[in-house]
Design a protein around this motif. Structure first.
Motif, PDB file in Angstrom:
ATOM      1  N   MET A 138       3.825   0.389  -3.598  1.00 30.47           N
ATOM      2  CA  MET A 138       3.189  -0.691  -2.857  1.00 30.47           C
ATOM      3  C   MET A 138       4.214  -1.679  -2.319  1.00 30.47           C
ATOM      4  O   MET A 138       4.106  -2.156  -1.182  1.00 30.47           O
ATOM      5  CB  MET A 138       2.170  -1.406  -3.758  1.00 30.47           C
ATOM      6  CG  MET A 138       1.231  -2.333  -3.010  1.00 30.47           C
ATOM      7  SD  MET A 138       0.235  -1.472  -1.786  1.00 30.47           S
ATOM      8  CE  MET A 138       0.798  -2.234  -0.279  1.00 30.47           C
ATOM      9  N   ILE A 139       5.224  -1.978  -3.121  1.00 30.51           N
ATOM     10  CA  ILE A 139       6.284  -2.884  -2.676  1.00 30.51           C
ATOM     11  C   ILE A 139       7.021  -2.274  -1.482  1.00 30.51           C
ATOM     12  O   ILE A 139       7.283  -2.947  -0.469  1.00 30.51           O
ATOM     13  CB  ILE A 139       7.270  -3.172  -3.827  1.00 30.51           C
ATOM     14  CG1 ILE A 139       6.620  -4.108  -4.853  1.00 30.51           C
ATOM     15  CG2 ILE A 139       8.564  -3.785  -3.299  1.00 30.51           C
ATOM     16  CD1 ILE A 139       7.475  -4.348  -6.082  1.00 30.51           C
ATOM     17  N   THR A 140       7.335  -0.989  -1.573  1.00 32.28           N
ATOM     18  CA  THR A 140       8.039  -0.308  -0.483  1.00 32.28           C
ATOM     19  C   THR A 140       7.189  -0.284   0.786  1.00 32.28           C
ATOM     20  O   THR A 140       7.693  -0.519   1.896  1.00 32.28           O
ATOM     21  CB  THR A 140       8.415   1.119  -0.901  1.00 32.28           C
ATOM     22  OG1 THR A 140       9.266   1.061  -2.053  1.00 32.28           O
ATOM     23  CG2 THR A 140       9.132   1.845   0.226  1.00 32.28           C
ATOM     24  N   TYR A 141       5.889   0.003   0.636  1.00 38.83           N
ATOM     25  CA  TYR A 141       4.979  -0.006   1.781  1.00 38.83           C
ATOM     26  C   TYR A 141       4.997  -1.367   2.483  1.00 38.83           C
ATOM     27  O   TYR A 141       5.163  -1.452   3.709  1.00 38.83           O
ATOM     28  CB  TYR A 141       3.565   0.322   1.314  1.00 38.83           C
ATOM     29  CG  TYR A 141       2.518   0.313   2.406  1.00 38.83           C
ATOM     30  CD1 TYR A 141       2.101   1.508   2.995  1.00 38.83           C
ATOM     31  CD2 TYR A 141       1.936  -0.870   2.866  1.00 38.83           C
ATOM     32  CE1 TYR A 141       1.140   1.517   4.004  1.00 38.83           C
ATOM     33  CE2 TYR A 141       0.984  -0.875   3.876  1.00 38.83           C
ATOM     34  CZ  TYR A 141       0.594   0.319   4.432  1.00 38.83           C
ATOM     35  OH  TYR A 141      -0.356   0.318   5.432  1.00 38.83           O
ATOM     36  N   ALA A 142       4.817  -2.438   1.701  1.00 40.43           N
ATOM     37  CA  ALA A 142       4.724  -3.777   2.280  1.00 40.43           C
ATOM     38  C   ALA A 142       6.038  -4.217   2.912  1.00 40.43           C
ATOM     39  O   ALA A 142       6.049  -4.826   3.993  1.00 40.43           O
ATOM     40  CB  ALA A 142       4.294  -4.774   1.205  1.00 40.43           C
ATOM     41  N   MET A 143       7.153  -3.896   2.282  1.00 38.25           N
ATOM     42  CA  MET A 143       8.449  -4.307   2.814  1.00 38.25           C
ATOM     43  C   MET A 143       8.817  -3.508   4.064  1.00 38.25           C
ATOM     44  O   MET A 143       9.408  -4.049   5.007  1.00 38.25           O
ATOM     45  CB  MET A 143       9.523  -4.173   1.734  1.00 38.25           C
ATOM     46  CG  MET A 143       9.321  -5.150   0.570  1.00 38.25           C
ATOM     47  SD  MET A 143      10.417  -4.836  -0.826  1.00 38.25           S
ATOM     48  CE  MET A 143      11.972  -5.350  -0.163  1.00 38.25           C
ATOM     49  N   THR A 144       8.466  -2.232   4.072  1.00 38.93           N
ATOM     50  CA  THR A 144       8.710  -1.434   5.284  1.00 38.93           C
ATOM     51  C   THR A 144       7.867  -1.941   6.441  1.00 38.93           C
ATOM     52  O   THR A 144       8.311  -1.936   7.600  1.00 38.93           O
ATOM     53  CB  THR A 144       8.407   0.051   5.014  1.00 38.93           C
ATOM     54  OG1 THR A 144       9.098   0.488   3.850  1.00 38.93           O
ATOM     55  CG2 THR A 144       8.829   0.915   6.195  1.00 38.93           C
ATOM     56  N   PRO A 192       3.419   5.768  10.005  1.00 38.36           N
ATOM     57  CA  PRO A 192       4.823   5.787   9.555  1.00 38.36           C
ATOM     58  C   PRO A 192       4.995   5.309   8.114  1.00 38.36           C
ATOM     59  O   PRO A 192       5.799   5.873   7.362  1.00 38.36           O
ATOM     60  CB  PRO A 192       5.523   4.841  10.534  1.00 38.36           C
ATOM     61  CG  PRO A 192       4.650   4.784  11.724  1.00 38.36           C
ATOM     62  CD  PRO A 192       3.258   4.953  11.223  1.00 38.36           C
ATOM     63  N   LEU A 193       4.237   4.284   7.727  1.00 39.52           N
ATOM     64  CA  LEU A 193       4.379   3.738   6.380  1.00 39.52           C
ATOM     65  C   LEU A 193       3.952   4.743   5.320  1.00 39.52           C
ATOM     66  O   LEU A 193       4.607   4.891   4.278  1.00 39.52           O
ATOM     67  CB  LEU A 193       3.556   2.453   6.249  1.00 39.52           C
ATOM     68  CG  LEU A 193       4.051   1.265   7.082  1.00 39.52           C
ATOM     69  CD1 LEU A 193       3.065   0.108   7.005  1.00 39.52           C
ATOM     70  CD2 LEU A 193       5.424   0.815   6.615  1.00 39.52           C
ATOM     71  N   ASN A 194       2.849   5.440   5.551  1.00 40.09           N
ATOM     72  CA  ASN A 194       2.401   6.442   4.577  1.00 40.09           C
ATOM     73  C   ASN A 194       3.348   7.627   4.510  1.00 40.09           C
ATOM     74  O   ASN A 194       3.510   8.235   3.445  1.00 40.09           O
ATOM     75  CB  ASN A 194       0.985   6.898   4.920  1.00 40.09           C
ATOM     76  CG  ASN A 194      -0.073   5.956   4.383  1.00 40.09           C
ATOM     77  OD1 ASN A 194      -0.356   5.927   3.190  1.00 40.09           O
ATOM     78  ND2 ASN A 194      -0.653   5.152   5.264  1.00 40.09           N
ATOM     79  N   ILE A 195       3.977   7.967   5.626  1.00 37.61           N
ATOM     80  CA  ILE A 195       4.985   9.032   5.594  1.00 37.61           C
ATOM     81  C   ILE A 195       6.199   8.578   4.787  1.00 37.61           C
ATOM     82  O   ILE A 195       6.763   9.342   4.009  1.00 37.61           O
ATOM     83  CB  ILE A 195       5.379   9.434   7.032  1.00 37.61           C
ATOM     84  CG1 ILE A 195       4.202  10.138   7.722  1.00 37.61           C
ATOM     85  CG2 ILE A 195       6.601  10.343   7.023  1.00 37.61           C
ATOM     86  CD1 ILE A 195       4.449  10.482   9.177  1.00 37.61           C
ATOM     87  N   TRP A 196       6.577   7.314   4.951  1.00 41.60           N
ATOM     88  CA  TRP A 196       7.747   6.786   4.225  1.00 41.60           C
ATOM     89  C   TRP A 196       7.546   6.849   2.715  1.00 41.60           C
ATOM     90  O   TRP A 196       8.462   7.230   1.975  1.00 41.60           O
ATOM     91  CB  TRP A 196       8.021   5.343   4.661  1.00 41.60           C
ATOM     92  CG  TRP A 196       9.223   4.729   4.001  1.00 41.60           C
ATOM     93  CD1 TRP A 196       9.280   4.107   2.793  1.00 41.60           C
ATOM     94  CD2 TRP A 196      10.558   4.681   4.520  1.00 41.60           C
ATOM     95  NE1 TRP A 196      10.551   3.669   2.522  1.00 41.60           N
ATOM     96  CE2 TRP A 196      11.354   4.014   3.568  1.00 41.60           C
ATOM     97  CE3 TRP A 196      11.144   5.132   5.705  1.00 41.60           C
ATOM     98  CZ2 TRP A 196      12.721   3.787   3.754  1.00 41.60           C
ATOM     99  CZ3 TRP A 196      12.511   4.901   5.889  1.00 41.60           C
ATOM    100  CH2 TRP A 196      13.278   4.233   4.927  1.00 41.60           C
TER     101      TRP A 196
END
Length: 267
Positions: A58-64, A220-224
């Protein structure tokens, strides 16, 4: 491609003259990443089941999302419709229309070159700092990273398509301030930038799937963060490709219609 690289060189030449602006943009990116990290950490600790992901994801999703926002912020100087609106108000759009290059292609090359320079000089350094200091996760594999960057390219073309159409609207109604506010609110809400779409109620999530905005952030975020299976990734990329082509063609059609009705003010 030669024209595009000429635009890129021009953007790099402008950088030394806007050092303070560049530093402020980097600072904004770092503060935005820190803020969403703190917000989602608090929400996850209150109710992990609400978020639906583990905390690092979740942190990675929000920061990306904040990193992509630096590139695709619809109200910033990297926005085509902001550029066009400003040029229309002061009458300088006439100089752009007199250029021998196709207007839509010229807007695309100029805007894409600015986005690329922002990616290299602002987003990548900020993301590197987030990786080193703020628990930011990289994609699980090189293949996943490659799919992300392909998705990000398609996301840009979707962003450009909607933004160019809004710029054409400015050529007709002259002042798009309130339309721009509404567009920004709707795109932020349905794109997954502020709140992931998997948290949405089923009805709102269904509505978002029929709009192009999720192609800019959600896919893109879900792929990341590796939320998609290979089949879902392929379908998501095809969805982005469809919207990118559709919006570009709509821009062509609308441009040929608008240029016959355009009148200049200002100057």
């Amino acid at each position: 491609m030669k024209r595009f690289f000429s635009y890129v060189q021009l953007q790099f030449r402008h950088l030394p003259f806007y050092r303070f602006e560049h530093m402020m943009r980097c600072l904004y990116g770092l503060l935005a990443m820190f803020a969403v990290r703190a917000l989602w950490t608090s929400l996850w600790r209150e109710n992990p089941s609400l978020v639906g992901k583990d905390l690092p994801e979740m942190i990675t999703y929000a920061m990306t999302a904040m990193a992509i926002d630096i590139l695709f912020y619809p109200g910033g100087d990297n926005s085509v419709h902001v550029y066009m609106s400003r040029r229309i108000r002061n009458g300088n759009i006439e100089a752009d229309l007199l250029c021998p290059m196709d207007f839509q292609h010229m807007m695309l090359l100029g805007n894409a070159s600015r986005i690329l320079v922002l990616l290299l000089t602002t987003v990548l350094p900020v993301t590197l700092f987030a990786f080193l200091a703020m628990d930011f996760r990289l994609p699980a594999s090189a293949g996943n990273a490659a799919f992300f960057f392909l998705s990000l390219i398609l996301a840009y073309f979707v962003f450009f398509g909607t933004d160019f159409l809004l710029g054409l609207l400015a050529m007709v109604i002259k002042n798009t301030r309130y339309v721009s506010w509404a567009y920004r609110a709707i795109s932020d809400f349905f794109s997954g930038k502020l709140v992931p779409l998997w948290i949405f109620p089923a009805a709102l999530r269904t509505v978002s799937y029929f709009l192009p905005f999720r192609c800019v952030y959600d896919i893109p975020l879900n792929i990341w963060i590796c939320s998609f299976s290979p089949e879902e990734t392929a379908r998501a990329l095809l969805t982005q490709l469809f919207w990118a082509v559709f919006l570009f063609l709509m821009g062509r059609i609308c441009w040929h219609s608008v240029r016959k009705r355009y009148t200049v003010q200002g100057g």
